[in-house]
Design a protein around this motif. Structure first.
Motif, PDB file in Angstrom:
ATOM      1  N   HIS A 176       0.824  -1.204   0.000  1.00  0.00           N
ATOM      2  CA  HIS A 176       0.000   0.000   0.000  1.00  0.00           C
ATOM      3  C   HIS A 176       0.863   1.262   0.000  1.00  0.00           C
ATOM      4  N   LEU A 177       1.971   1.232   0.731  1.00  0.00           N
ATOM      5  CA  LEU A 177       2.874   2.388   0.736  1.00  0.00           C
ATOM      6  C   LEU A 177       3.467   2.617  -0.649  1.00  0.00           C
ATOM      7  N   LYS A 178       3.796   1.550  -1.336  1.00  0.00           N
ATOM      8  CA  LYS A 178       4.323   1.673  -2.700  1.00  0.00           C
ATOM      9  C   LYS A 178       3.288   2.338  -3.611  1.00  0.00           C
ATOM     10  N   THR A 179       2.042   1.922  -3.500  1.00  0.00           N
ATOM     11  CA  THR A 179       0.978   2.513  -4.313  1.00  0.00           C
ATOM     12  C   THR A 179       0.825   3.992  -4.004  1.00  0.00           C
ATOM     13  N   LEU A 180       0.844   4.354  -2.735  1.00  0.00           N
ATOM     14  CA  LEU A 180       0.721   5.763  -2.348  1.00  0.00           C
ATOM     15  C   LEU A 180       1.919   6.581  -2.816  1.00  0.00           C
ATOM     16  N   ARG A 181       3.096   5.978  -2.762  1.00  0.00           N
ATOM     17  CA  ARG A 181       4.303   6.681  -3.216  1.00  0.00           C
ATOM     18  C   ARG A 181       4.277   6.882  -4.733  1.00  0.00           C
ATOM     19  N   GLU A 182       3.881   5.850  -5.470  1.00  0.00           N
ATOM     20  CA  GLU A 182       3.819   5.955  -6.928  1.00  0.00           C
ATOM     21  C   GLU A 182       2.791   6.984  -7.387  1.00  0.00           C
ATOM     22  N   ALA A 183       1.739   7.166  -6.595  1.00  0.00           N
ATOM     23  CA  ALA A 183       0.724   8.179  -6.912  1.00  0.00           C
ATOM     24  C   ALA A 183       1.147   9.560  -6.420  1.00  0.00           C
ATOM     25  N   GLU A 184       2.301   9.638  -5.764  1.00  0.00           N
ATOM     26  CA  GLU A 184       2.878  10.864  -5.208  1.00  0.00           C
ATOM     27  C   GLU A 184       2.101  11.405  -4.019  1.00  0.00           C
ATOM     28  N   VAL A 185       1.248  10.578  -3.420  1.00  0.00           N
ATOM     29  CA  VAL A 185       0.544  10.962  -2.205  1.00  0.00           C
ATOM     30  C   VAL A 185       1.543  11.015  -1.048  1.00  0.00           C
ATOM     31  N   LEU A 186       2.478  10.074  -1.046  1.00  0.00           N
ATOM     32  CA  LEU A 186       3.544  10.043  -0.046  1.00  0.00           C
ATOM     33  C   LEU A 186       4.890  10.224  -0.720  1.00  0.00           C
ATOM     34  N   ARG A 187       5.824  10.787   0.007  1.00  0.00           N
ATOM     35  CA  ARG A 187       7.224  10.863  -0.407  1.00  0.00           C
ATOM     36  C   ARG A 187       7.972   9.892   0.499  1.00  0.00           C
ATOM     37  N   SER A 188       9.187   9.537   0.085  1.00  0.00           N
ATOM     38  CA  SER A 188       9.959   8.604   0.900  1.00  0.00           C
ATOM     39  C   SER A 188      11.446   8.914   0.813  1.00  0.00           C
ATOM     40  N   GLU A 189      12.159   8.430   1.837  1.00  0.00           N
ATOM     41  CA  GLU A 189      13.611   8.581   1.882  1.00  0.00           C
ATOM     42  C   GLU A 189      14.173   7.394   2.653  1.00  0.00           C
ATOM     43  N   LYS A 190      15.212   6.789   2.098  1.00  0.00           N
ATOM     44  CA  LYS A 190      15.876   5.680   2.780  1.00  0.00           C
ATOM     45  C   LYS A 190      16.957   6.243   3.688  1.00  0.00           C
ATOM     46  N   VAL A 191      16.890   5.839   4.947  1.00  0.00           N
ATOM     47  CA  VAL A 191      17.877   6.240   5.950  1.00  0.00           C
ATOM     48  C   VAL A 191      18.405   4.953   6.564  1.00  0.00           C
ATOM     49  N   GLY A 192      19.625   4.581   6.195  1.00  0.00           N
ATOM     50  CA  GLY A 192      20.170   3.305   6.639  1.00  0.00           C
ATOM     51  C   GLY A 192      19.371   2.177   6.014  1.00  0.00           C
ATOM     52  N   LYS A 193      18.843   1.304   6.857  1.00  0.00           N
ATOM     53  CA  LYS A 193      18.039   0.184   6.355  1.00  0.00           C
ATOM     54  C   LYS A 193      16.548   0.505   6.318  1.00  0.00           C
ATOM     55  N   GLU A 194      16.161   1.620   6.896  1.00  0.00           N
ATOM     56  CA  GLU A 194      14.748   1.992   6.986  1.00  0.00           C
ATOM     57  C   GLU A 194      14.366   2.979   5.886  1.00  0.00           C
ATOM     58  N   VAL A 195      13.128   2.872   5.445  1.00  0.00           N
ATOM     59  CA  VAL A 195      12.552   3.842   4.513  1.00  0.00           C
ATOM     60  C   VAL A 195      11.484   4.601   5.280  1.00  0.00           C
ATOM     61  N   PHE A 196      11.610   5.914   5.286  1.00  0.00           N
ATOM     62  CA  PHE A 196      10.645   6.769   5.965  1.00  0.00           C
ATOM     63  C   PHE A 196       9.735   7.417   4.943  1.00  0.00           C
ATOM     64  N   PHE A 197       8.464   7.531   5.313  1.00  0.00           N
ATOM     65  CA  PHE A 197       7.445   8.107   4.444  1.00  0.00           C
ATOM     66  C   PHE A 197       6.837   9.326   5.112  1.00  0.00           C
ATOM     67  N   TRP A 198       6.386  10.276   4.293  1.00  0.00           N
ATOM     68  CA  TRP A 198       5.657  11.437   4.793  1.00  0.00           C
ATOM     69  C   TRP A 198       4.687  11.896   3.710  1.00  0.00           C
ATOM     70  N   VAL A 199       3.682  12.651   4.120  1.00  0.00           N
ATOM     71  CA  VAL A 199       2.642  13.114   3.201  1.00  0.00           C
ATOM     72  C   VAL A 199       3.227  14.190   2.295  1.00  0.00           C
ATOM     73  N   ASN A 200       2.969  14.063   1.016  1.00  0.00           N
ATOM     74  CA  ASN A 200       3.421  15.037   0.018  1.00  0.00           C
ATOM     75  C   ASN A 200       2.384  16.166  -0.048  1.00  0.00           C
ATOM     76  N   THR A 201       2.367  16.979   0.989  1.00  0.00           N
ATOM     77  CA  THR A 201       1.347  18.009   1.150  1.00  0.00           C
ATOM     78  C   THR A 201       1.280  18.994  -0.019  1.00  0.00           C
ATOM     79  N   PRO A 202       2.397  19.544  -0.500  1.00  0.00           N
ATOM     80  CA  PRO A 202       2.287  20.503  -1.608  1.00  0.00           C
ATOM     81  C   PRO A 202       1.633  19.892  -2.850  1.00  0.00           C
ATOM     82  N   PHE A 203       1.977  18.652  -3.161  1.00  0.00           N
ATOM     83  CA  PHE A 203       1.402  17.986  -4.324  1.00  0.00           C
ATOM     84  C   PHE A 203      -0.101  17.772  -4.147  1.00  0.00           C
ATOM     85  N   LEU A 204      -0.506  17.304  -2.965  1.00  0.00           N
ATOM     86  CA  LEU A 204      -1.925  17.069  -2.717  1.00  0.00           C
ATOM     87  C   LEU A 204      -2.718  18.370  -2.709  1.00  0.00           C
ATOM     88  N   GLU A 205      -2.125  19.423  -2.163  1.00  0.00           N
ATOM     89  CA  GLU A 205      -2.804  20.719  -2.183  1.00  0.00           C
ATOM     90  C   GLU A 205      -3.040  21.181  -3.619  1.00  0.00           C
TER      91      GLU A 205
END
Length: 103
Positions: A60-89
């Motif tokens: 589900h996170l992959k789907t949200l990221r591909e739709a640009e609803v969420l952004r992501s960044e890999k930090v070490g072994k973890e991938v962090f996600f956050w809402v892509n607010t400017p895009f959704l606005e």
């Protein structure tokens, strides 16, 4: 009728189609609602509170990221996600403007 949109939607609406498709799933809506303003969450944090398996959450996170609803960044072994607010606005603003001007 102002224009013939029966064949092609406006360019500024094309990204919106992906957003609506991604948010058409109740599980993805719940995942989106987990985020507080400016918060970054990883898969484990989301899976802890979701009623889904970690692999399903990842899908589900992959789907949200591909739709640009969420952004992501890999930090070490973890991938962090956050809402892509400017895009959704922007996307949702296009809908609102249409409704205010045309409907």
């Amino acid at each position: 009728m102002r224009r013939d949109y029966g064949r092609q939607i406006p360019c500024e609406w094309q990204a919106m189609s992906r957003v609506f498709s991604a948010l058409g799933d109740e599980h993805r809506q719940r995942i989106l609602l987990l985020f507080e303003g400016g918060e970054r969450l990883n898969v484990g944090q989301i899976a802890e509170v979701a009623t889904l398996a970690r692999s399903t959450v990842s899908h589900h996170l992959k789907t949200l990221r591909e739709a640009e609803v969420l952004r992501s960044e890999k930090v070490g072994k973890e991938v962090f996600f956050w809402v892509n607010t400017p895009f959704l606005e922007e996307c949702l603003g296009n809908v609102l403007r249409y409704l205010q001007e045309s409907a």
